[in-house]
Write an enzyme that holds these catalytic residues in place. Structure first.
Site, PDB file in Angstrom:
ATOM      1  N   CYS A 216       3.129  -1.880 -12.859  1.00  0.00           N
ATOM      2  CA  CYS A 216       3.603  -0.893 -13.844  1.00  0.00           C
ATOM      3  C   CYS A 216       4.696  -1.534 -14.698  1.00  0.00           C
ATOM      4  O   CYS A 216       5.719  -0.927 -14.992  1.00  0.00           O
ATOM      5  CB  CYS A 216       4.078   0.399 -13.184  1.00  0.00           C
ATOM      6  SG  CYS A 216       5.364   0.187 -11.955  1.00  0.00           S
TER       7      CYS A 216
ATOM      8  N   GLY B  68       0.803   5.293  -0.287  1.00  0.00           N
ATOM      9  CA  GLY B  68      -0.540   5.718   0.101  1.00  0.00           C
ATOM     10  C   GLY B  68      -1.446   6.242  -0.985  1.00  0.00           C
ATOM     11  O   GLY B  68      -2.565   6.669  -0.707  1.00  0.00           O
TER      12      GLY B  68
ATOM     13  N   ALA C 219       0.791  -1.238   0.000  1.00  0.00           N
ATOM     14  CA  ALA C 219       0.000   0.000   0.000  1.00  0.00           C
ATOM     15  C   ALA C 219       0.819   1.281   0.000  1.00  0.00           C
ATOM     16  O   ALA C 219       0.327   2.323  -0.444  1.00  0.00           O
ATOM     17  CB  ALA C 219      -0.923   0.005   1.225  1.00  0.00           C
TER      18      ALA C 219
ATOM     19  N   ASP D  21       2.086  -3.226   4.051  1.00  0.00           N
ATOM     20  CA  ASP D  21       3.345  -3.040   3.330  1.00  0.00           C
ATOM     21  C   ASP D  21       4.473  -3.536   4.223  1.00  0.00           C
ATOM     22  O   ASP D  21       4.377  -3.451   5.452  1.00  0.00           O
ATOM     23  CB  ASP D  21       3.556  -1.574   2.957  1.00  0.00           C
ATOM     24  CG  ASP D  21       4.522  -1.409   1.793  1.00  0.00           C
ATOM     25  OD1 ASP D  21       4.054  -1.179   0.661  1.00  0.00           O
ATOM     26  OD2 ASP D  21       5.745  -1.519   2.016  1.00  0.00           O
TER      27      ASP D  21
ATOM     28  N   ASP E  41       5.012  -8.729   5.359  1.00  0.00           N
ATOM     29  CA  ASP E  41       5.460  -9.177   4.039  1.00  0.00           C
ATOM     30  C   ASP E  41       4.358 -10.008   3.404  1.00  0.00           C
ATOM     31  O   ASP E  41       4.007 -11.082   3.905  1.00  0.00           O
ATOM     32  CB  ASP E  41       6.740 -10.005   4.192  1.00  0.00           C
ATOM     33  CG  ASP E  41       7.338 -10.423   2.861  1.00  0.00           C
ATOM     34  OD1 ASP E  41       6.686 -10.198   1.811  1.00  0.00           O
ATOM     35  OD2 ASP E  41       8.457 -10.987   2.858  1.00  0.00           O
TER      36      ASP E  41
END
Length: 445
Positions: free
Chosen positions: A382, A265, A262, A285, A312
């Site tokens: 990404c 944020g 996350a 996270d 994790d």
């Protein structure tokens, strides 16, 4: 100011090589260490570091030729990075002879006369090097690699997956800085009021069609993070692709949501906005440093419903809930974000997509366990690599038959590859943002 910027750039590049930091972290560390506060020096150093890292393979190609029989690795860290910066200024900023002389003089002032004395002849050779002629003698893959500033393995990969013509467009998209996008935060004020505040501060925007609250920044009179509107949490600097992932998730008020990986944020705060601060978001996270940033951003954006959990996600998630929605944006190769984070491409090898896919698979399995019947699971990266996207989705669908793909809407991109038409892809050269992949699953009741 010029000497300060050069000192900062040399130090930042040195930290990047020494500790594998990205551009942002290295500049932050170097500026704190050197106590640089001049905005103009910081801005110039940032540009120098970013562009030198973007073109590092070409710069090192030039230096490998002019330094023979020696190699770049033989030099001290500061000298090595100064040589790279100098080479960039000569061949890409087209510094004239007088400017080149001034740069060397600045280098002597920073590193010491003795350190650069033996390189006097090298500076002239760099200045006179025929880059165009040297590249023209190379084979196709190596030539494209240098002309587009990409690793050879990635050039080969893109040729194989996308075909030469489309691959060249993808590879060339990383040669320039991508646009900046922001997402307006209606938890703090109405969209109309935020637009008025930004306009008053000299920020010109254009609405992104197909997405809510997302705007492209056309111009700004000062850095966005130094505006009053930023301090008041009226907007978040967030790439168009990241905004799309939160909208595909489509969280509703009152839902229980897991946001996995996350930090820092962006997704948590956007989902809280879409949920009107009603419900519960568990933000997970593994990085304490990144979660510190997460806490600051969540507070700035006025989010009330998010709870941070440091864990994790490669291990079973430490939350005893059945979630209406689980959103996973795992670590990836960032092959879709090379324009924004050029240092990333030099840390990767042809094995990197496979290694990242192993981590992503573990996380995806652990996330699936937390989705309630009729709930949704969102997976996004990404990266433009098949191994981290379509291959992973196909494997998941085979082994988890109670999940089915649904169309990842709103739709602003291209269909996934390998006939996974419900998945959505964004490409830098087409959509003017990070390369991106997103898939949406529903768990059968």
């Amino acid at each position: 100011m010029l000497r300060e910027a050069w000192t900062l750039a040399i130090e930042a590049l040195s930290w990047m090589e020494l500790e594998g930091l990205n551009e942002k972290l290295a500049l932050a560390k170097a500026s704190k260490q050197l106590e640089v506060k001049d905005v103009n020096a910081l801005r110039l150093a940032h540009k120098m570091v970013l562009e030198t890292m973007r073109k590092r393979n070409v710069i090192d190609f030039i230096l490998s030729k002019v330094l023979q029989p020696h190699s770049l690795g033989e030099f001290k860290l500061g000298i090595k990075e100064f040589l790279r910066l100098y080479t960039h200024e000569i061949h890409f900023e087209k510094a004239k002879f007088e400017e080149a002389t001034d740069i060397v003089r600045t280098g002597r002032a920073i590193l010491g006369w003795r350190e650069l004395h033996s390189l006097e002849g090298v500076f002239g050779e760099i200045f006179n090097f025929d880059l165009k002629g040297a590249i023209s003698e190379l084979g196709d893959e190596e030539r494209v690699s240098l002309l587009t500033y990409n690793p050879r393995w990635f050039v080969r990969y893109c040729f194989r997956v996308f075909g030469r013509s489309e691959a060249l467009k993808i590879l060339e998209s990383g040669m320039r800085n991508p646009p900046v996008y922001i997402r307006l935060n209606t938890l703090r004020a109405s969209e109309k009021k935020i637009l008025k505040s930004l306009a008053a501060e000299g920020v010109r925007l254009r609405k992104v069609e197909g997405l809510r609250y997302t705007y492209k920044v056309l111009s700004t009179e000062k850095p966005l993070n130094r505006t009053k509107s930023f301090a008041e949490g009226l907007f978040y600097i967030q790439d168009l692709a990241s905004c799309l992932a939160a909208e595909v998730a489509d969280p509703k008020p009152g839902m229980t949501v897991l946001d996995v990986c996350a930090a820092p944020g962006a997704k948590t705060s956007f989902m809280a906005q879409l949920m009107e601060n009603r419900g519960r978001i568990y933000s997970i996270d593994y990085s304490r440093r990144r979660m510190t940033v997460w806490k600051n951003e969540i507070k700035r954006m006025g989010v009330k419903i998010a709870r941070p959990i440091i864990a994790d996600a490669c291990n079973p998630l430490p939350v005893n809930v059945e979630a209406d929605l689980v959103v996973l944006d795992p670590p990836c190769t960032s092959t879709g974000a090379f324009a924004k984070l050029p240092s990333a491409k030099w840390r990767l090898t042809k094995r990197s997509p496979f290694k990242m896919a192993e981590i992503q698979w573990k996380m995806l399995v652990n996330c699936a366990e937390k989705v309630r019947p009729s709930g949704c699971l969102i997976y996004s990266t990404c990266s433009i690599c098949l191994e981290e996207n379509e291959f992973l989705i196909e494997k998941f669908l085979r082994l988890f038959p109670d999940f089915r793909l649904v169309r990842a809407e709103p739709w602003i991109g291209k269909p996934g590859l390998r006939s996974l038409a419900e998945c959505q892809r964004l490409y830098p050269h087409i959509h003017n943002c990070n390369g991106f992949f997103v898939a949406k699953f529903v768990r059968e009741a």
